[in-house]
Design an enzyme around this catalytic site. Structure first.
Site: not given
Ligand code: NAP
Length: 263
Positions: A186, A219-221
């Site tokens: 990652y 973030v709370r995802t």
């Molecule tokens: P999440 O809830 O796990 O959502 C990830 C999303 O990416 C889901 O819609 C997933 O689809 C999609 N995805 C995964 N593989 C994919 C692919 N091959 N093609 C298209 N879409 C795909 O995560 P999130 O927290 O919202 O993260 C969004 C972004 O923020 C990411 O880039 C993550 O690295 C970044 N981020 C998050 C945090 C945090 O604390 N949450 C912190 C820093 C950065 P499916 O549902 O089909 O799997």
């Protein structure tokens, strides 16, 4: 100051930060192409936002699949879609660490944004904004100086891609530690994404495209988990901010809380 309304495309938007970015942009009056790898989940998310009266449309997109990307581009072209913002949000953080994890993570988090951006560029309007959703785990200050120099200044694009491929190979052959890589696919994928942001910003300056990376915080995802400090609404704010920058806005920067920070 925000740019008026426009049309955005968001990757990985069936849930989490991507979905919330679609909602916030929709509420600002934007037309949004919500994309997701799974058609059923993507369409459900889209219907949900449309029930709020927002101008949201669904298209399937797996950012790691060249076929999926090609058919998306074809459908958008047929409809004559022009984009004012592209949000490369899709990302994965897999359990464990091995060559399979390294390959999948780099494919989605690094090569995904690279290929999606390259293929959608012809559809971008003048003064378009390209947003890369990155992570504080890729801030260079947290790495030894010798390692930082691999990414800062960023090597040319071909070399950067080769470096990310060699990371996967080094994990496969068990030499990643002696080659100085951290034991996290990652982190490496997002370090690559940040370097890519800087390269694309330079490359696309003459075409008046703004390319920035943003940090949503913890973030709370599904990815961040239930104990994360930030709400999804707050996390998505920086994404929407970068997608709605005015034409004279910054490019080639890394931002958190709407403020620039060092790479
Ligand atoms: P999440 O809830 O796990 O959502 C990830 C999303 O990416 C889901 O819609 C997933 O689809 C999609 N995805 C995964 N593989 C994919 C692919 N091959 N093609 C298209 N879409 C795909 O995560 P999130 O927290 O919202 O993260 C969004 C972004 O923020 C990411 O880039 C993550 O690295 C970044 N981020 C998050 C945090 C945090 O604390 N949450 C912190 C820093 C950065 P499916 O549902 O089909 O799997």
């Amino acid at each position: 100051m925000r740019q008026g309304t426009g049309t955005a495309l968001v990757t990985g938007a069936n849930r989490g930060l991507g979905l919330e970015a679609c909602r916030q942009l929709g509420r600002l009056g934007w037309r949004v192409w919500l994309t997701a790898p799974d058609s059923k989940e993507g369409q459900q998310a889209c219907d949900w936002l449309r029930s709020e009266g927002l101008d949201i449309h669904f298209e399937p997109l797996d950012v790691a699949s060249p076929e999926s990307l090609s058919s998306l581009v074809e459908r958008l072209e047929q409809r004559g879609v022009r984009l004012s913002a592209l949000i490369n949000n899709a990302g994965i953080a897999m359990e464990g660490f091995n060559a399979h994890v390294a390959e999948c993570t780099v494919a989605v988090n690094f090569f995904g944004p690279l290929h999606v951006t390259e293929r959608l560029l012809p559809l971008m309007e003048e003064h378009g904004r390209i947003v890369m959703v990155s992570s504080s785990l890729a801030e260079l200050k947290d790495y030894p100086p010798a390692f930082q120099r691999r990414f800062d200044p960023p090597p040319p694009k071909e070399q950067l891609q080769a470096m990310l491929r060699s990371f996967i190979e080094d994990v496969r052959t068990g030499v990643y530690e002696e080659r100085g890589w951290p034991g996290s696919a990652y982190r490496v994928s997002k370090l690559g994404l940040n370097a890519l942001t800087r390269l694309l910003a330079q490359e696309l300056k003459p075409r008046n495209q703004l390319v920035n990376a943003v940090l949503p915080g913890w973030v709370r995802t599904q990815m961040g988990g239930p104990h994360a400090a930030r709400s999804i609404e707050r996390g998505a704010d920086i994404i929407v901010w970068a997608a709605t920058l005015p034409p004279e806005g910054p490019t080639g920067g890394l931002f958190i809380n709407r403020r620039p920070i060092p790479w």
